[in-house]
Design an enzyme around this catalytic site. Structure first.
Site, PDB file in Angstrom:
ATOM      1  N   GLY A   1      -9.307  -6.185   8.835  1.00  0.00           N
ATOM      2  CA  GLY A   1      -8.055  -5.569   9.065  1.00  0.00           C
ATOM      3  C   GLY A   1      -7.912  -6.068  10.735  1.00  0.00           C
ATOM      4  O   GLY A   1      -7.314  -7.515  10.767  1.00  0.00           O
TER       5      GLY A   1
ATOM      6  N   ARG B   1      -7.529   2.573  -2.934  1.00  0.00           N
ATOM      7  CA  ARG B   1      -8.490   2.279  -2.189  1.00  0.00           C
ATOM      8  C   ARG B   1      -9.539   3.492  -1.210  1.00  0.00           C
ATOM      9  O   ARG B   1      -8.719   5.087  -2.020  1.00  0.00           O
ATOM     10  CB  ARG B   1      -7.586   1.943  -0.318  1.00  0.00           C
ATOM     11  CG  ARG B   1      -8.917   2.244   0.300  1.00  0.00           C
ATOM     12  CD  ARG B   1      -8.052   0.975   2.400  1.00  0.00           C
ATOM     13  NE  ARG B   1      -8.457   0.498   2.480  1.00  0.00           N
ATOM     14  CZ  ARG B   1      -9.058  -0.022   3.508  1.00  0.00           C
ATOM     15  NH1 ARG B   1      -8.030  -0.054   4.242  1.00  0.00           N
ATOM     16  NH2 ARG B   1      -9.790  -1.349   4.279  1.00  0.00           N
TER      17      ARG B   1
ATOM     18  N   GLN C   1       0.931  -1.365   0.159  1.00  0.00           N
ATOM     19  CA  GLN C   1       0.076  -0.630  -0.045  1.00  0.00           C
ATOM     20  C   GLN C   1       0.759   0.866   0.070  1.00  0.00           C
ATOM     21  O   GLN C   1       1.335   1.499   0.573  1.00  0.00           O
ATOM     22  CB  GLN C   1      -1.008   0.040   1.306  1.00  0.00           C
ATOM     23  CG  GLN C   1      -2.284   0.992   0.716  1.00  0.00           C
ATOM     24  CD  GLN C   1      -2.901   0.861   2.345  1.00  0.00           C
ATOM     25  OE1 GLN C   1      -2.282   1.274   3.503  1.00  0.00           O
ATOM     26  NE2 GLN C   1      -3.680   1.331   1.994  1.00  0.00           N
TER      27      GLN C   1
ATOM     28  N   TYR D   1      -5.810  10.662   4.042  1.00  0.00           N
ATOM     29  CA  TYR D   1      -4.612  11.247   4.037  1.00  0.00           C
ATOM     30  C   TYR D   1      -4.740  11.747   2.677  1.00  0.00           C
ATOM     31  O   TYR D   1      -5.624  12.191   2.132  1.00  0.00           O
ATOM     32  CB  TYR D   1      -4.113  10.064   4.088  1.00  0.00           C
ATOM     33  CG  TYR D   1      -3.283   9.270   5.268  1.00  0.00           C
ATOM     34  CD1 TYR D   1      -3.014   9.907   6.657  1.00  0.00           C
ATOM     35  CD2 TYR D   1      -4.601   8.084   5.459  1.00  0.00           C
ATOM     36  CE1 TYR D   1      -2.953   9.436   7.419  1.00  0.00           C
ATOM     37  CE2 TYR D   1      -4.003   7.601   7.518  1.00  0.00           C
ATOM     38  CZ  TYR D   1      -3.258   8.109   8.667  1.00  0.00           C
ATOM     39  OH  TYR D   1      -3.543   7.453   9.139  1.00  0.00           O
TER      40      TYR D   1
HETATM   41  C1  LIG Z   1      -3.827  -1.111  14.129  1.00  0.00           C
HETATM   42  C2  LIG Z   1      -4.776  -1.001  12.280  1.00  0.00           C
HETATM   43  C3  LIG Z   1      -3.548  -0.067  11.279  1.00  0.00           C
HETATM   44  C4  LIG Z   1      -4.308   0.486  10.060  1.00  0.00           C
HETATM   45  N1  LIG Z   1      -3.590   0.985   9.375  1.00  0.00           N
HETATM   46  C5  LIG Z   1      -4.318   1.084   7.993  1.00  0.00           C
HETATM   47  C6  LIG Z   1      -3.340   1.705   6.725  1.00  0.00           C
HETATM   48  O1  LIG Z   1      -1.913   1.584   7.113  1.00  0.00           O
HETATM   49  N2  LIG Z   1      -3.974   2.174   5.294  1.00  0.00           N
HETATM   50  C7  LIG Z   1      -5.243   1.991   5.428  1.00  0.00           C
HETATM   51  O2  LIG Z   1      -5.715   2.150   4.464  1.00  0.00           O
HETATM   52  N3  LIG Z   1      -5.543   1.302   6.781  1.00  0.00           N
HETATM   53  C8  LIG Z   1      -5.708   1.133   8.106  1.00  0.00           C
HETATM   54  N4  LIG Z   1      -6.701   0.727   8.688  1.00  0.00           N
HETATM   55  C9  LIG Z   1      -7.671   0.288   8.651  1.00  0.00           C
HETATM   56  C10 LIG Z   1      -7.875  -1.180   8.328  1.00  0.00           C
HETATM   57  O3  LIG Z   1      -7.044  -1.270   6.987  1.00  0.00           O
HETATM   58  C11 LIG Z   1      -9.536  -1.088   7.799  1.00  0.00           C
HETATM   59  O4  LIG Z   1     -10.263  -0.514   7.149  1.00  0.00           O
HETATM   60  C12 LIG Z   1      -9.886  -0.945   9.208  1.00  0.00           C
HETATM   61  O5  LIG Z   1      -9.753  -2.539  10.252  1.00  0.00           O
HETATM   62  C13 LIG Z   1     -11.780  -1.601   9.128  1.00  0.00           C
HETATM   63  O6  LIG Z   1     -11.706  -3.393   8.822  1.00  0.00           O
HETATM   64  P1  LIG Z   1     -12.077  -3.926   9.659  1.00  0.00           P
HETATM   65  O7  LIG Z   1     -13.069  -3.786  10.777  1.00  0.00           O
HETATM   66  O8  LIG Z   1     -11.934  -5.445   9.138  1.00  0.00           O
HETATM   67  O9  LIG Z   1     -10.687  -4.117  10.762  1.00  0.00           O
HETATM   68  C14 LIG Z   1      -5.521   0.269  10.149  1.00  0.00           C
HETATM   69  C15 LIG Z   1      -6.542  -0.315  11.172  1.00  0.00           C
HETATM   70  C16 LIG Z   1      -5.667  -0.995  12.481  1.00  0.00           C
HETATM   71  C17 LIG Z   1      -6.826  -1.476  13.572  1.00  0.00           C
END
Ligand SMILES: Cc1cc2nc3c(=O)[nH]c(=O)nc-3n(C[C@H](O)[C@H](O)[C@H](O)COP(=O)(O)O)c2cc1C
Length: 367
Positions: free
Chosen positions: A322, A229, A101, A181
């Site tokens: 995630g 994304r 990414q 971002y």
């Molecule tokens: C610890 C953590 C770090 C994350 N870092 C990023 C990232 O670097 N880039 C991004 O697009 N989303 C990031 N996210 C968002 C996740 O990709 C995802 O959209 C979010 O956790 C919701 O999905 P989930 O309910 O399956 O966890 C992050 C989420 C978490 C929990």
């Protein structure tokens, strides 16, 4: 459901995946400053999760100016590319697929992270958010409004990072045009008050993303290896707001992406309850499936059942998980066996070291 849609292979012109479970990009802050290079611990972490149909790495800086968090990897130095080569080699050795990414945080940074420089942004508007600096959390500052030259430099940085991604052995790359971002700051009216060709109309606010995709292609990278994304209904995070033009802006972006032949479009359902937010779209997969002709990944708060259902309903092709992937390295095997999932510890999401990173066990009887 006899056969789980999540566990069926996925084939398109651009992607060939052994299942439809995607690991969502997640910042884990284990690539130490000042090199921002992935180390052997990062290699182990991704290798452990290689049974996903597709891994998307944590956000990875395209340049020194793109930095907004400590201990996050980049892909702009030879040392970083070498570190990533070890990651991609380890994932490929397990038969996995991995995209990187590509990230620029824009105004979500701080001079302490940028050698004293002001963060770059479409307009000089402070998001009034917190950023994590080497000396702890600090309030964001008013960023500098990017000059056209600075915009051109960022576009060039993404094109170079895309070439570096291929050199590092990635199967492809995802432009992080989401979650408040840099790109999102251009899309959003509250953070972009420019009056030149990058501000004002929907077309102008969306322009940076298409300029970057054009530059990646001009650099010789096949756009069939590139994903994007978007988080259309993001509201209340990092200064992002929803207004009457927000969904029309994303509608425009998504329709136009049809012409780009990307590997996929990766969308998030709203992170928060937006049912009471005027103009927000609470059903992203349903809204965008008819508008996008290519591969659609959907994310946010899915579990096994909802993931299987969204594919069965025809509203997405792939589902990204995630938080479940943090504590379940063998998420695919657990879905296969209908096994319970382990809970992750939020305190160690960004904490550094092995604890809460590579020490979550796989099921003992995992096949
Ligand atoms: C610890 C953590 C770090 C994350 N870092 C990023 C990232 O670097 N880039 C991004 O697009 N989303 C990031 N996210 C968002 C996740 O990709 C995802 O959209 C979010 O956790 C919701 O999905 P989930 O309910 O399956 O966890 C992050 C989420 C978490 C929990």
């Amino acid at each position: 459901m006899a056969e789980q849609p999540l566990l069926t292979p996925y084939h398109s012109e651009k992607l060939d995946l052994r299942n439809r479970v995607v690991m969502a990009p997640m910042t884990r802050s284990r690539s130490d400053n000042p090199q921002h290079a992935p180390n052997d611990l990062v290699v182990e972490y991704y290798q452990q999760r290689a049974s996903a149909g597709l891994l998307i790495t944590e956000g990875t800086y395209v340049s020194r100016d793109a930095v907004g968090y400590i201990n996050v990897p980049g892909i702009y130095t030879p040392e970083q590319v070498t570190g990533w080569q070890k990651v991609t080699g380890a994932v490929h050795a397990q038969g996995g697929k991995i995209f990187v990414q590509l990230w620029h945080v824009g105004r979500m940074s701080h001079p302490d992270l940028l050698g004293g420089a002001l963060p770059l942004a479409p307009s000089a508007l402070n998001p009034h958010a917190q950023v994590y600096t080497p000396t702890g959390f600090k309030e964001t500052v008013t960023p500098q409004a990017m000059t056209l030259e600075q915009i051109q430099q960022v576009i060039a940085d993404f094109a170079q990072a895309a070439k570096n991604a291929l050199a590092a052995g990635f199967d492809g790359m995802e432009v992080h045009s989401s979650n408040g971002y840099l790109f999102h700051q251009f899309f959003n009216k509250s953070s972009n008050t420019r009056t030149d060709e990058y501000g004002g109309s929907i077309e102008n606010r969306a322009r940076l993303l298409f300029d970057v995709l054009d530059a990646i292609q001009a650099a010789g990278v096949d756009l069939g290896k590139v994903g994007a994304r978007l988080n259309p209904s993001l509201h209340g995070l990092f200064g992002m707001t929803v207004d009457e033009e927000t969904i029309p802006t994303f509608d425009y972006i998504v329709r136009r992406l049809n012409d780009y032949g990307l590997a996929y479009l990766h969308l998030s359902e709203p992170f928060t309850d937006v049912s009471q937010v005027p103009h927000a779209e609470p059903h992203i997969a349903q809204h965008y499936r008819p508008l996008y002709e290519g591969t659609l990944i959907i994310n946010s708060k899915f579990d096994q059942e909802k993931g299987n259902q969204v594919i069965a309903d025809g509203n997405a092709d792939l589902v990204a998980f995630g938080v479940p992937y943090i504590s379940n390295p063998d998420l695919v095997e657990r879905f296969e066996q209908h096994a319970p999932l382990a809970e992750g510890d939020k305190n160690t999401f960004y904490a550094g070291g092995v604890n809460g990173y590579t020490d979550y066990p796989k099921l003992e009887n995992a096949k």
